[in-house]
Every structure is written in structure tokens, then in C-alpha cells.
Design an enzyme around this catalytic site. Structure first.
Site, mmCIF file in Angstrom:
data_model
loop_
_atom_site.group_PDB
_atom_site.id
_atom_site.type_symbol
_atom_site.label_atom_id
_atom_site.label_comp_id
_atom_site.label_asym_id
_atom_site.label_seq_id
_atom_site.Cartn_x
_atom_site.Cartn_y
_atom_site.Cartn_z
ATOM 1 N N ASP A 1 5.606 -5.027 6.141
ATOM 2 C CA ASP A 1 6.180 -6.322 6.514
ATOM 3 C C ASP A 1 6.068 -7.363 5.391
ATOM 4 O O ASP A 1 6.969 -8.185 5.213
ATOM 5 C CB ASP A 1 5.547 -6.848 7.808
ATOM 6 C CG ASP A 1 4.091 -7.205 7.629
ATOM 7 O OD1 ASP A 1 3.366 -6.425 6.993
ATOM 8 O OD2 ASP A 1 3.695 -8.285 8.092
ATOM 9 N N GLY A 2 4.979 -7.317 4.609
ATOM 10 C CA GLY A 2 4.812 -8.276 3.504
ATOM 11 C C GLY A 2 5.915 -8.090 2.472
ATOM 12 O O GLY A 2 6.516 -9.059 1.986
ATOM 13 N N GLY B 1 0.838 -1.210 0.000
ATOM 14 C CA GLY B 1 0.000 0.000 0.000
ATOM 15 C C GLY B 1 0.865 1.249 0.000
ATOM 16 O O GLY B 1 1.862 1.311 0.712
ATOM 17 N N LEU C 1 -26.437 13.710 23.572
ATOM 18 C CA LEU C 1 -26.849 13.025 22.343
ATOM 19 C C LEU C 1 -25.733 12.953 21.314
ATOM 20 O O LEU C 1 -25.787 12.153 20.386
ATOM 21 C CB LEU C 1 -28.068 13.738 21.741
ATOM 22 C CG LEU C 1 -29.261 13.872 22.697
ATOM 23 C CD1 LEU C 1 -30.360 14.693 22.077
ATOM 24 C CD2 LEU C 1 -29.784 12.495 23.102
ATOM 25 N N MET D 1 -8.823 3.669 8.547
ATOM 26 C CA MET D 1 -8.072 2.508 8.039
ATOM 27 C C MET D 1 -7.318 1.797 9.157
ATOM 28 O O MET D 1 -7.092 2.353 10.234
ATOM 29 C CB MET D 1 -7.125 2.929 6.934
ATOM 30 C CG MET D 1 -7.785 2.901 5.577
ATOM 31 S SD MET D 1 -6.601 3.101 4.251
ATOM 32 C CE MET D 1 -7.590 2.490 2.885
ATOM 33 N N THR E 1 4.334 2.488 5.778
ATOM 34 C CA THR E 1 2.930 2.061 5.785
ATOM 35 C C THR E 1 2.129 2.997 6.686
ATOM 36 O O THR E 1 2.603 3.362 7.764
ATOM 37 C CB THR E 1 2.746 0.609 6.282
ATOM 38 O OG1 THR E 1 1.425 0.466 6.822
ATOM 39 C CG2 THR E 1 3.704 0.214 7.377
ATOM 40 N N ARG F 1 -26.265 14.125 16.852
ATOM 41 C CA ARG F 1 -26.219 12.755 16.340
ATOM 42 C C ARG F 1 -25.092 11.921 16.954
ATOM 43 O O ARG F 1 -24.155 12.453 17.540
ATOM 44 C CB ARG F 1 -26.000 12.785 14.823
ATOM 45 C CG ARG F 1 -27.258 13.100 14.075
ATOM 46 C CD ARG F 1 -27.003 13.195 12.582
ATOM 47 N NE ARG F 1 -28.293 13.273 11.894
ATOM 48 C CZ ARG F 1 -28.467 13.736 10.673
ATOM 49 N NH1 ARG F 1 -27.423 14.171 9.987
ATOM 50 N NH2 ARG F 1 -29.666 13.764 10.127
ATOM 51 N N VAL G 1 17.691 8.137 -3.902
ATOM 52 C CA VAL G 1 18.335 8.450 -5.188
ATOM 53 C C VAL G 1 19.479 9.445 -4.977
ATOM 54 O O VAL G 1 20.609 9.225 -5.420
ATOM 55 C CB VAL G 1 17.287 9.014 -6.193
ATOM 56 C CG1 VAL G 1 17.979 9.568 -7.435
ATOM 57 C CG2 VAL G 1 16.290 7.925 -6.574
ATOM 58 N N ARG G 2 19.201 10.507 -4.251
ATOM 59 C CA ARG G 2 20.228 11.559 -4.123
ATOM 60 C C ARG G 2 21.398 11.110 -3.238
ATOM 61 O O ARG G 2 22.536 11.482 -3.489
ATOM 62 C CB ARG G 2 19.591 12.856 -3.627
ATOM 63 C CG ARG G 2 18.625 13.408 -4.697
ATOM 64 C CD ARG G 2 18.549 14.890 -4.739
ATOM 65 N NE ARG G 2 17.809 15.322 -5.917
ATOM 66 C CZ ARG G 2 17.000 16.369 -5.947
ATOM 67 N NH1 ARG G 2 16.822 17.108 -4.864
ATOM 68 N NH2 ARG G 2 16.383 16.709 -7.068
ATOM 69 N N ARG H 1 0.927 -5.115 -5.263
ATOM 70 C CA ARG H 1 1.113 -6.301 -4.420
ATOM 71 C C ARG H 1 1.241 -7.457 -5.405
ATOM 72 O O ARG H 1 0.260 -7.862 -6.008
ATOM 73 C CB ARG H 1 -0.085 -6.481 -3.482
ATOM 74 C CG ARG H 1 -0.214 -5.357 -2.460
ATOM 75 C CD ARG H 1 -1.320 -5.619 -1.451
ATOM 76 N NE ARG H 1 -1.214 -4.713 -0.318
ATOM 77 C CZ ARG H 1 -2.042 -3.696 -0.068
ATOM 78 N NH1 ARG H 1 -3.063 -3.485 -0.855
ATOM 79 N NH2 ARG H 1 -1.862 -2.923 0.973
ATOM 80 N N ASP I 1 -0.316 2.295 8.389
ATOM 81 C CA ASP I 1 -0.876 1.600 9.565
ATOM 82 C C ASP I 1 0.060 1.599 10.789
ATOM 83 O O ASP I 1 -0.361 1.257 11.881
ATOM 84 C CB ASP I 1 -1.204 0.143 9.204
ATOM 85 C CG ASP I 1 -2.413 0.043 8.291
ATOM 86 O OD1 ASP I 1 -3.074 1.072 8.076
ATOM 87 O OD2 ASP I 1 -2.694 -1.059 7.781
ATOM 88 N N ARG J 1 -6.180 -2.434 8.931
ATOM 89 C CA ARG J 1 -6.703 -3.799 8.782
ATOM 90 C C ARG J 1 -6.326 -4.655 9.983
ATOM 91 O O ARG J 1 -7.119 -5.413 10.486
ATOM 92 C CB ARG J 1 -6.147 -4.393 7.489
ATOM 93 C CG ARG J 1 -6.823 -5.665 7.077
ATOM 94 C CD ARG J 1 -6.512 -6.049 5.656
ATOM 95 N NE ARG J 1 -5.211 -5.597 5.174
ATOM 96 C CZ ARG J 1 -4.936 -5.402 3.896
ATOM 97 N NH1 ARG J 1 -5.863 -5.584 2.991
ATOM 98 N NH2 ARG J 1 -3.739 -5.019 3.525
ATOM 99 N N ASP K 1 2.357 -0.456 11.649
ATOM 100 C CA ASP K 1 2.217 -1.766 12.290
ATOM 101 C C ASP K 1 3.446 -2.656 12.080
ATOM 102 O O ASP K 1 3.339 -3.877 11.963
ATOM 103 C CB ASP K 1 0.953 -2.476 11.779
ATOM 104 C CG ASP K 1 0.962 -2.668 10.272
ATOM 105 O OD1 ASP K 1 1.839 -2.085 9.608
ATOM 106 O OD2 ASP K 1 0.087 -3.377 9.756
HETATM 107 O O1 F6P Z 1 -1.680 0.253 3.524
HETATM 108 C C1 F6P Z 1 -2.418 -0.244 4.570
HETATM 109 C C2 F6P Z 1 -3.866 -0.234 4.221
HETATM 110 O O2 F6P Z 1 -4.251 1.100 3.938
HETATM 111 C C3 F6P Z 1 -4.768 -0.836 5.267
HETATM 112 O O3 F6P Z 1 -5.072 0.026 6.325
HETATM 113 C C4 F6P Z 1 -5.954 -1.215 4.413
HETATM 114 O O4 F6P Z 1 -6.666 -2.276 5.008
HETATM 115 C C5 F6P Z 1 -5.328 -1.665 3.148
HETATM 116 O O5 F6P Z 1 -4.098 -0.999 3.047
HETATM 117 C C6 F6P Z 1 -6.165 -1.393 1.931
HETATM 118 O O6 F6P Z 1 -5.520 -1.916 0.832
HETATM 119 P P1 F6P Z 1 -6.008 -1.717 -0.660
HETATM 120 O O7 F6P Z 1 -5.731 -0.289 -1.034
HETATM 121 O O8 F6P Z 1 -5.196 -2.666 -1.453
HETATM 122 O O9 F6P Z 1 -7.471 -2.001 -0.685
#
Ligand code: F6P
Length: 327
Positions: free
Chosen positions: A107-108, A15, A219, A174, A130, A167, A28-29, A76, A132, A176, A134
Site C-alpha cells: 500500500d505504501g 519489502g 506441558l 512477521m 507483500t 516446553r 516483461v513477457r 523504501r 503480510d 507489523r 494486508d
Molecule cells: O514486507 C512486510 C514486512 O516483512 C513486515 O512483516 C515486517 O514488519 C517488515 O516488512 C520488515 O521490514 P524490513 O525488512 O525493512 O525490516
């Protein structure tokens, strides 16, 4: 400084995250500064397999530090999971004499680099990128600060209309597998509840608390939910709340990919610049197969093999503070 590489290539993978362009510019630089040839690989590992590789110069990274997305694009790659794909990727590096690889991603992407470097003996260095936040081993990842600030800005706007109508708003951000964007943006916008993947969601607890607030005429209530929350994300939380609180006016808003775009914050530009510089130094100093992170404001080099998703490490104190402050 021992120079063990002479031609390096870099890619963004997984992502995208605001600040990746600043990291590309820095890699690069710095590479050019040390007299290296620098190549950009388009669309991550997929572009490497498809030989979509361009020579970079100082001008190729001009005027990008302030831009979101990634000029190298990202993907990916499923093909890179196969040995055949990795073999082709290796041949594309070999024919150009590329002897060092910088991977900006999560990490992936780092796991792909571990397999690749073991199979083909290519020195790899990762840069933690990333939204996230994470990845274990770094206090910062490129893109998190911008994404959290984008969420804050959006939630502040929603609060205006939420207040005007008395409301309850359920806002999904975001994340995951990690609740950092939810935790930070929720605390910064005065959320009543924050639901994150690291903690089991007790929906009855939220219903009871909203009913009690209804009784004392409070509320306006803001619930920030990470998309990976175990209860099923914003829509599901909103559905169950609507069922159980028929008198309340409940609305759901999914912020989505807006959080991945936009100009990177000052923080993301500076950490990206520092990480990019140190990634190249790492390759030159023979500190291979690590990723560059930052801990206590110092550069941190963690073996790629140990790059794992950070899970379950949310500081409980934060959630407690949110509860106390949301009266
Ligand atoms: O890059 C991390 C992330 O934004 C997550 O928070 C989210 O679940 C995922 O990527 C969404 O991925 P994609 O853009 O491939 O739907």
C-alpha cells in the site's frame, strides 16, 4: 484493444516477497508480446530517481520464476516523498518516452504512485505484492502463501524439540500491522494461542490457561505471535510468561526474515503470473491508476487511491476454531 502506451517500465518496491520475480517475468513477457518496449527500474522509486533503469528483453527474465527476492532489487525511498525527487523521477521516464508504469509492492508503494500519477499524469498500475497480505481488495498478495508455508515448516521443526523437552514455545512470525501469517501458520501447526495486531492481547488469559494446563500436565504449548501484536511481540510475551510461570520451561524463537526469502510456492507463482499479465493488459486497455488483485479467483481492479492497509478484518471464527482445537 486500444493501445495507449508504447513503452512501459516496472519496479518492485517496499519489502520483497517471494513471487515478485514471477510477476516481473509476466509483465516483461506480456509487454513484449503486445509489442511494447519494457524497462526495468532498479531499487524501486529510488532507482527511478537515480536513473538506474535497464532495458528488458525476454532473456532478462529467463530462469527467475522459481527464485525468491527480486532481480530488480527493492527499496523504501525517502527521496520519493519529496516533490524534487518525484520531479527527477518523472524526467528520467520522460527522456526515454516511458508512458506507463507498473509497481509491484504494497500500500505504501501504491500511495507513492497515486501522488506521482496525479502530479505528472503518468498512467500507473499496481500489483499487490507483500508477504503480510494486508491490502484491502485482494484475497491474495504475492508472497503470503510462501511466507506462511515457510513459517509452518519452521514451526513444525520447533515442535519436535518442544515435544522432546515438554516446553512452552513462543514463536514470533512477521506481520507489523497484520496477523495473517500468524493466523494461518498458527492454525496449521496446532497452536494453543495466536496473538495478532487486530485483537487486544489478554496476557492474563494466556497465563491462566497455561497454569490450568500445567495442572493437568499438558506441558507442551505453542504460542504464535505476530511481530506487531499490541503486547510487544514474542520477546515481551516470553518475558512476562517466564515471570508468571516459574515452573514452565519457556523458550522464545523469532523467525524473522527467513519468511521473506526462498522459492515461491506454486500459488505465489501462479497469482504473480496472472497479475503481471493483467497489469499490462490494464495499461493497454486504459484502465489506469488501479492495482490488480484477485477476489473469488477473479481479477479485481481497485483504484490505487483506495489502496489501504487492511486492518481489523480478521475472521473471529478462525480464532475460535484455534481455541476449540487446542485442547
Ligand atoms: O514486507 C512486510 C514486512 O516483512 C513486515 O512483516 C515486517 O514488519 C517488515 O516488512 C520488515 O521490514 P524490513 O525488512 O525493512 O525490516
Amino acid at each position: 484493444m486500444k493501445q495507449k502506451v508504447s513503452r512501459i517500465a516496472l519496479m518492485t518496491s517496499g519489502g520483497d516477497a517471494p513471487g515478485m520475480n514471477a510477476a516481473i517475468r509476466a509483465v516483461v513477457r506480456t509487454g513484449l508480446y503486445y509489442g511494447l518496449e519494457v524497462y526495468g527500474i532498479m531499487r524501486g522509486y529510488q532507482g527511478l530517481i537515480e536513473d538506474d533503469i535497464i532495458k528488458m528483453n525476454s532473456r532478462s527474465v529467463a530462469n527467475i520464476i522459481q527464485r525468491g527476492g527480486t532481480i530488480l532489487k527493492t527499496a523504501r525511498s525517502k527521496d520519493f516523498l519529496q516533490l524534487e525527487g518525484r520531479q527527477t523521477a518523472y524526467e528520467n521516464l520522460k527522456k526515454r518516452g516511458i508512458d506507463g508504469l507498473v509497481i509491484i509492492g504494497g500500500d505504501g508503494s501504491f500511495r507513492g504512485a497515486v501522488t506521482f500519477s496525479k502530479e505528472f499524469n503518468i498512467p500507473c498500475v499496481g500489483i499487490a505484492g507483500t508477504i503480510d497480505k494486508d491490502i484491502a481488495g485482494s484475497d491474495y498478495t504475492i508472497g503470503f502463501d510462501t511466507a506462511a508455508n515457510t513459517a509452518v515448516e519452521a514451526i513444525d521443526k520447533i515442535r519436535d524439540t518442544m515435544e522432546a523437552h515438554d516446553r512452552v514455545f513462543v514463536i514470533e512470525v512477521m506481520g507489523r500491522d497484520a496477523g495473517y501469517i500468524a493466523l494461518h501458520s498458527g492454525m496449521a501447526t496446532g497452536a494453543e494461542s495466536i496473538l495478532i495486531p487486530e485483537q487486544k492481547t489478554d496476557i492474563n488469559d494466556i497465563i491462566t490457561s497455561l497454569k490450568e494446563k500445567e495442572r493437568r500436565k499438558k506441558l507442551v504449548n505453542l504460542i504464535v505471535v505476530a511481530e506487531g501484536d499490541d503486547f510487544g511481540g514474542g520477546n515481551e510475551v516470553g518475558r512476562v510468561l517466564k515471570e508468571n510461570l516459574p515452573k514452565a520451561e519457556i523458550r522464545v524463537c523469532i523467525l524473522g526474515h527467513i519468511q521473506r526469502g526462498g522459492a515461491p510456492s506454486c500459488m505465489d507463482r501462479t497469482i504473480a503470473s496472472r497479475m503481471g499479465y493483467h497489469a499490462v493488459e490494464s495499461l493497454l486497455e486504459g484502465r489506469h491508476n488501479v492495482f490488480v488483485g484477485i477476489t473469488n479467483n477473479e481479477m479485481n481492479y481497485i483504484p490505487l487511491e483506495q489502496a489501504v492497509k487492511m486492518k481489523g478484518t480478521i475472521n473471529e471464527e478462525w480464532l475460535n476454531i484455534v481455541k476449540i482445537l487446542a485442547k
